[in-house]
Design a protein around this motif. Structure first.
Motif, PDB file in Angstrom:
ATOM      1  N   LEU A 105       0.828  -1.206   0.000  1.00 34.32           N
ATOM      2  CA  LEU A 105       0.000   0.000   0.000  1.00 34.32           C
ATOM      3  C   LEU A 105       0.865   1.259   0.000  1.00 34.32           C
ATOM      4  O   LEU A 105       0.524   2.256  -0.643  1.00 34.32           O
ATOM      5  CB  LEU A 105      -0.931  -0.004   1.210  1.00 34.32           C
ATOM      6  N   CYS A 152      -5.351  -6.334   2.273  1.00 32.40           N
ATOM      7  CA  CYS A 152      -4.879  -5.362   1.294  1.00 32.40           C
ATOM      8  C   CYS A 152      -5.995  -5.006   0.316  1.00 32.40           C
ATOM      9  O   CYS A 152      -6.207  -3.828  -0.009  1.00 32.40           O
ATOM     10  CB  CYS A 152      -3.667  -5.905   0.541  1.00 32.40           C
ATOM     11  N   GLN A 154      -9.152  -5.055   0.822  1.00 30.76           N
ATOM     12  CA  GLN A 154     -10.156  -4.250   1.514  1.00 30.76           C
ATOM     13  C   GLN A 154      -9.709  -2.796   1.647  1.00 30.76           C
ATOM     14  O   GLN A 154     -10.553  -1.884   1.716  1.00 30.76           O
ATOM     15  CB  GLN A 154     -10.431  -4.828   2.901  1.00 30.76           C
ATOM     16  N   ARG A 155      -8.408  -2.558   1.685  1.00 33.21           N
ATOM     17  CA  ARG A 155      -7.899  -1.202   1.905  1.00 33.21           C
ATOM     18  C   ARG A 155      -7.582  -0.439   0.623  1.00 33.21           C
ATOM     19  O   ARG A 155      -7.312   0.763   0.667  1.00 33.21           O
ATOM     20  CB  ARG A 155      -6.651  -1.257   2.798  1.00 33.21           C
ATOM     21  N   GLN A 158      -9.062   3.075  -0.278  1.00 35.28           N
ATOM     22  CA  GLN A 158      -8.643   4.241   0.493  1.00 35.28           C
ATOM     23  C   GLN A 158      -7.515   5.023  -0.182  1.00 35.28           C
ATOM     24  O   GLN A 158      -7.218   6.144   0.222  1.00 35.28           O
ATOM     25  CB  GLN A 158      -8.186   3.804   1.887  1.00 35.28           C
TER      26      GLN A 158
END
Length: 329
Positions: A105, A152, A154-155, A158
């Motif tokens: 990320l 990862c 799921q994020r 963002q």
């Protein structure tokens, strides 16, 4: 979704690749070297593991480094047009989380969301249910690898660059030869073949997809110059059409010229008895997979869908590619 064989972005790009020294990474990098003029930046921990012709053309740069120090490459990442993120950590809860979540990320956040055209990010089909939606059990009881890939995924929304992220979910990956590292599954294939004399008499309830790293490379090379249009899907499951376990066994036996005279159903009830009698230790995720059994998905992506040559279309192709000679059985 309409697929075109005409490149939309003919101008050379600056492409940053992680995981080039792995099985999938070798196939993708080799194809990009052979079929494109894009400038490639390969981040690898050990350059000695790269079995590629890095002198084949100009514009190939090897960067010795680790994702743990990805911030050291902040300046380079701000100039990148496409990022292909293949590197992953397979074992160890903490390392899997550090590499597969935190540092992956962070790398994406260091890209210039205005300049970068696309991030091609490798996840795993194991985190998806049959409806292509995230599988809660993957996040609850998955191995360190599976759970980290779930988190990862799921994020991703963002991130500032999220609208440009194309997520690939490989199914069972085969690949490797004398010049490229073998995938975990391909490495174990000869042992499976040795047991086919017994396996052919078992019947199992389950289904799955297979894919070859060469076909994955075809899809990725296509994506580099054909990013999905706004509104088009940016999540692709990679694989051939689904196979049942019994179909796979039958096709292997046909290739090996081994006859199947009868089959003993290996039911879940029988499997549970075997597990208890032999006191086989199973993790929660292993138990879930045994019960779930059918890891299949609608409309899997492969070169045929894109109008490209399909390298491995069947079990017979797979066995032939892996050098398994039916005359020796």
């Amino acid at each position: 979704m309409t697929f075109s064989a005409t490149p939309k972005s003919p101008a050379p790009q600056r492409i940053f690749i992680t995981g080039a020294s792995g099985c999938i990474g070798h196939y993708i990098t080799e194809l990009l070297i052979q079929q494109t003029s894009h400038e490639l930046f390969l981040l690898v921990r050990n350059p000695a593991k790269l079995k590629l012709n890095l002198e084949a053309r100009s514009g190939i740069h090897v960067i010795t480094g680790d994702l743990y120090e990805i911030e050291d490459h902040r300046a380079l990442l701000s100039t990148i047009d496409t990022a292909i993120l293949i590197a992953t950590a397979w074992g160890g809860e903490q390392r899997a989380y550090d590499i597969n979540v935190t540092k992956t990320l962070q790398l994406m956040s260091l890209l210039d969301a205005q300049r970068c055209q696309q991030v091609i990010y490798f996840s795993t089909a194991s985190i998806l249910g049959r409806d292509h939606q995230p599988l809660p059990q993957a996040g609850q009881m998955g191995t360190g690898y599976v759970r980290s890939k779930y988190i990862c995924h799921q994020r991703l929304p963002q991130l500032a660059i999220a609208p440009k992220v194309t997520t690939l979910f490989p199914t069972l990956v085969f690949g490797g030869d004398g010049q490229k590292p073998y995938s975990q599954i391909s490495a174990g294939l000869p042992e499976v073949i040795q047991w086919m004399g017994l396996i052919r008499f078992l019947s199992a309830d389950g289904s799955f997809h297979i894919t070859h790293a060469q076909d994955i490379a075809q899809v990725v090379t296509y994506l580099v110059d054909h990013p999905p249009e706004p509104g088009e899907s940016r999540e692709w499951v990679l694989g051939n059409d689904p196979l049942t376990a019994n179909q796979a066994i039958a096709q292997i036996c046909r290739y090996l010229n081994q006859r199947i005279y009868f089959r003993i159903p290996l039911s879940i009830h029988l499997a549970n008895i075997i597990i208890r009698v032999f006191r086989i230790q199973m993790e929660a995720w292993d138990r879930f997979c045994l019960d779930y059994r059918h890891f299949v998905y609608q409309n899997p992506m492969n070169p045929t869908v894109l109008g490209l040559p399909h390298y491995c279309t069947s079990i017979a192709d797979l066995l032939k590619i892996n050098g398994i000679d039916p005359k020796r059985t």
